[in-house]
Design an enzyme around this catalytic site. Structure first.
Site, PDB file in Angstrom:
ATOM      1  N   ASP A 129     -10.286 -11.729  10.318  1.00 53.78           N
ATOM      2  CA  ASP A 129      -9.189 -11.988   9.392  1.00 53.78           C
ATOM      3  C   ASP A 129      -7.893 -12.146  10.181  1.00 53.78           C
ATOM      4  O   ASP A 129      -7.207 -11.180  10.478  1.00 53.78           O
ATOM      5  CB  ASP A 129      -9.108 -10.720   8.498  1.00 53.78           C
ATOM      6  CG  ASP A 129      -8.494 -10.964   7.146  1.00 53.78           C
ATOM      7  OD1 ASP A 129      -8.253 -12.130   6.818  1.00 53.78           O
ATOM      8  OD2 ASP A 129      -8.270  -9.981   6.425  1.00 53.78           O
TER       9      ASP A 129
ATOM     10  N   GLU B  13     -10.392  -7.241  -4.521  1.00 50.20           N
ATOM     11  CA  GLU B  13     -10.184  -8.298  -3.520  1.00 50.20           C
ATOM     12  C   GLU B  13     -11.444  -8.409  -2.666  1.00 50.20           C
ATOM     13  O   GLU B  13     -11.695  -7.561  -1.812  1.00 50.20           O
ATOM     14  CB  GLU B  13      -8.967  -7.919  -2.663  1.00 50.20           C
ATOM     15  CG  GLU B  13      -8.608  -8.986  -1.643  1.00 50.20           C
ATOM     16  CD  GLU B  13      -7.363  -8.601  -0.834  1.00 50.20           C
ATOM     17  OE1 GLU B  13      -6.436  -7.982  -1.394  1.00 50.20           O
ATOM     18  OE2 GLU B  13      -7.339  -8.907   0.367  1.00 50.20           O
TER      19      GLU B  13
ATOM     20  N   HIS C 213       0.883  -1.164   0.000  1.00 47.88           N
ATOM     21  CA  HIS C 213       0.000   0.000   0.000  1.00 47.88           C
ATOM     22  C   HIS C 213       0.922   1.216   0.000  1.00 47.88           C
ATOM     23  O   HIS C 213       2.016   1.155   0.580  1.00 47.88           O
ATOM     24  CB  HIS C 213      -0.832   0.090   1.280  1.00 47.88           C
ATOM     25  CG  HIS C 213      -1.692  -1.085   1.589  1.00 47.88           C
ATOM     26  ND1 HIS C 213      -1.224  -2.210   2.199  1.00 47.88           N
ATOM     27  CD2 HIS C 213      -3.018  -1.277   1.408  1.00 47.88           C
ATOM     28  CE1 HIS C 213      -2.215  -3.069   2.367  1.00 47.88           C
ATOM     29  NE2 HIS C 213      -3.326  -2.531   1.891  1.00 47.88           N
TER      30      HIS C 213
ATOM     31  N   ASP D  58       2.468   1.951   3.307  1.00 46.10           N
ATOM     32  CA  ASP D  58       3.428   0.996   3.893  1.00 46.10           C
ATOM     33  C   ASP D  58       4.847   1.402   3.566  1.00 46.10           C
ATOM     34  O   ASP D  58       5.767   1.112   4.334  1.00 46.10           O
ATOM     35  CB  ASP D  58       3.287  -0.422   3.309  1.00 46.10           C
ATOM     36  CG  ASP D  58       1.882  -0.960   3.341  1.00 46.10           C
ATOM     37  OD1 ASP D  58       1.118  -0.554   4.226  1.00 46.10           O
ATOM     38  OD2 ASP D  58       1.559  -1.786   2.460  1.00 46.10           O
TER      39      ASP D  58
ATOM     40  N   GLU E 162      -8.444 -13.903  -1.453  1.00 45.08           N
ATOM     41  CA  GLU E 162      -7.729 -14.174  -0.200  1.00 45.08           C
ATOM     42  C   GLU E 162      -8.402 -15.330   0.525  1.00 45.08           C
ATOM     43  O   GLU E 162      -9.622 -15.328   0.745  1.00 45.08           O
ATOM     44  CB  GLU E 162      -7.716 -12.915   0.677  1.00 45.08           C
ATOM     45  CG  GLU E 162      -7.030 -13.156   2.008  1.00 45.08           C
ATOM     46  CD  GLU E 162      -6.686 -11.878   2.750  1.00 45.08           C
ATOM     47  OE1 GLU E 162      -6.333 -10.888   2.082  1.00 45.08           O
ATOM     48  OE2 GLU E 162      -6.772 -11.872   3.987  1.00 45.08           O
TER      49      GLU E 162
ATOM     50  N   ASP F 229      -0.313 -12.412   2.318  1.00 42.18           N
ATOM     51  CA  ASP F 229      -1.005 -11.416   3.144  1.00 42.18           C
ATOM     52  C   ASP F 229      -1.179 -12.065   4.517  1.00 42.18           C
ATOM     53  O   ASP F 229      -2.271 -12.462   4.920  1.00 42.18           O
ATOM     54  CB  ASP F 229      -2.349 -11.052   2.512  1.00 42.18           C
ATOM     55  CG  ASP F 229      -2.969  -9.825   3.160  1.00 42.18           C
ATOM     56  OD1 ASP F 229      -2.414  -9.364   4.176  1.00 42.18           O
ATOM     57  OD2 ASP F 229      -3.994  -9.340   2.667  1.00 42.18           O
TER      58      ASP F 229
END
Ligand code: XLS
Ligand code: NI
Ligand code: NI
Length: 439
Positions: free
Chosen positions: A306, A231, A100, A103, A267, A338
């Site tokens: 998550d 996503e 991102h 980040d 994901e 991830d």
């Protein structure tokens, strides 16, 4: 050059029998499986947010490890993260990374200053990528952390917030393009709602589509050649995320004529949160021609959020890689971890143990998926289960020759169809999988 992960050697393939914890048992990058090297089949990527930024913080406690790499000045911290990231990718033999915008570089007081910082780090990343032969799998914008996005970004009730999100995404697309990114992801961090009592769902969805169309058109204009992904995730942080699952996203894309512009980034943990198997989500994407990339992790089925654990469940990685192979393999996508080390796994070497376990689990999954295909029993079973569609009444239905009248005549003449039904043989097939995997 400073070494950030001291004492960690280059991780190499040593085979299943090795007891060396800092070695691959199943991931042998240059070994050919199903027509390509494992490196090409798996296209592993490091997630910058978890690996370079995550510090083990949870709802009840501060971080248990630091990712400041001994620095205090914000820009120095983020430069150190970049150097550490490439050291880690080199040691683990990982070819790709994903990030991102926030980040890789810290947000400043104003958007202009934030963008200037991003440019500086982008230059550093470009240099490090060239020097180390690494590539960007995908970039994205973090439009969910800052309080301005409390009600969403593209789906915020405030047009000003929409405009700010667009400006942020514009920049994220520019740096992704500058770094030759192979993809750009939309994960709707807070694109959803908490209560319909205050929500104009129709307008919010229209606006989300507007933002995506604007982004795609702009990106193509500046020469972005990668794939766009959405996503899916059903919940968290909002109670109801608009991109619930692959089917929901497909309906959204089709409604707004975006289906040729986007594929799915699937994901594992999001699939299970939607009460689907990982394999289900991958299969829905594959049969609709929108399979793109994967966020490789796993959740805990007893926990409703998550957890982003490193994947170790070989049944799941096997069935995942079976779908990937059936989809013809990755094109521009790959397996992005991830995933984060547990809060209690707070030593630097735990990051390496985690990646090794995830990479080995997927390497094993690829090997097993290939065995299942080569064995052929599963495919043959499915083929024969649908044999009635190859000739006779089945072929008539498929070719469009059958009508409601002709089907009625057929059924009347038969009287009953019980004798044409075969067993689904689920347990027999599950045992075949075990036989192939462990036999
Ligand atoms: C969060 C998502 C996020 C995306 C990228 O649950 O998985 O990390 O992958 O924004
Ligand atoms: Ni993700
Ligand atoms: Ni996630």
């Amino acid at each position: 050059m400073q070494e950030f992960f001291k004492g960690i050697p280059q991780i190499r393939y040593e085979g299943a029998k090795t007891t060396n914890p800092l070695a691959f048992r199943f991931y042998n990058p240059d070994e050919v499986i199903a027509g390509k090297t494992m490196r090409e089949q798996l296209r592993f990527a490091m997630s910058y947010w978890h690996t370079m930024c995550g510090d083990g913080m949870d709802m009840f406690g501060r971080g248990t490890y630091s990712k400041d790499f001994g620095k205090t000045d914000p820009m120095e911290i983020y430069k150190a993260k970049a150097y550490a990231a490439f050291e880690l990718m080199n040691k683990l033999d990982i070819d790709y990374f994903c990030f991102h915008d926030r980040d890789i570089s810290p947000e400043a007081e104003t958007l202009a200053e934030t963008n200037a910082r991003l440019d500086e780090i982008t230059d550093l990343l470009r240099e490090l990528m060239k020097k180390n032969g690494k590539n960007l799998l995908w970039g994205t914008a973090n439009c969910f952390n800052n309080p301005r996005y409390m009600h969403g970004a593209g789906t915020s009730p405030s047009a000003d917030v929409f405009a700010f999100a667009a400006a942020q995404i514009k920049k994220a697309v520019e740096i992704t393009t500058a770094l030759n990114g192979e993809g750009y992801v939309f994960w709707g961090g807070r694109e959803g709602y908490e209560t319909l009592l205050n929500t104009d769902m129709a307008l919010e969805l229209d606006n989300m589509a507007r933002l995506m169309r604007l982004t795609v058109d702009y990106a193509r204009n500046i020469g972005f050649k990668g794939d766009f992904y959405i996503e899916p995730k059903p919940k968290e942080p909002t109670k109801h995320q608009y991109d619930f699952d692959v089917s929901t996203v497909l309906a959204f894309l089709r409604k707004y004529n975006l289906e040729r512009d986007f594929k799915m980034n699937i994901e594992a943990n999001h699939a299970t949160l939607a009460q689907h198997t990982f394999q289900h989500e991958l299969a829905v994407a594959r049969i609709n021609g929108v399979f793109g990339s994967i966020d490789a992790n796993q959740g805990d089925l007893l926990i409703g959020w998550d957890t982003d654990q490193f994947p170790t469940n070989v049944y799941d990685t096997t069935l995942c890689m079976l779908e990937v192979l059936k989809a013809g393999g990755f094109t521009k996508g790959g397996l992005n971890f991830d995933a984060k080390t547990r809060r209690g796994s707070f030593k630097p070497e735990d990051i390496f143990y985690s990646y090794i376990s995830g990479m080995d689990a997927f390497a094993l999954g690829l090997r097993m998926a290939n065995r299942i295909i080569e064995d052929g029993r599963l495919d043959a079973f499915v083929e024969s289960r649908y044999a009635s569609w190859k000739s006779g009444i089945g072929a008539d239905i498929i070719s469009g020759r059958a009508s409601m009248q002709s089907l009625e005549s057929y059924a009347l003449a038969k009287g009953d169809v019980m004798e044409s039904i075969e067993s689904g043989r689920q347990e027999y097939l599950e045992n075949i999988i075990n036989n192939i995997m462990f036999g």
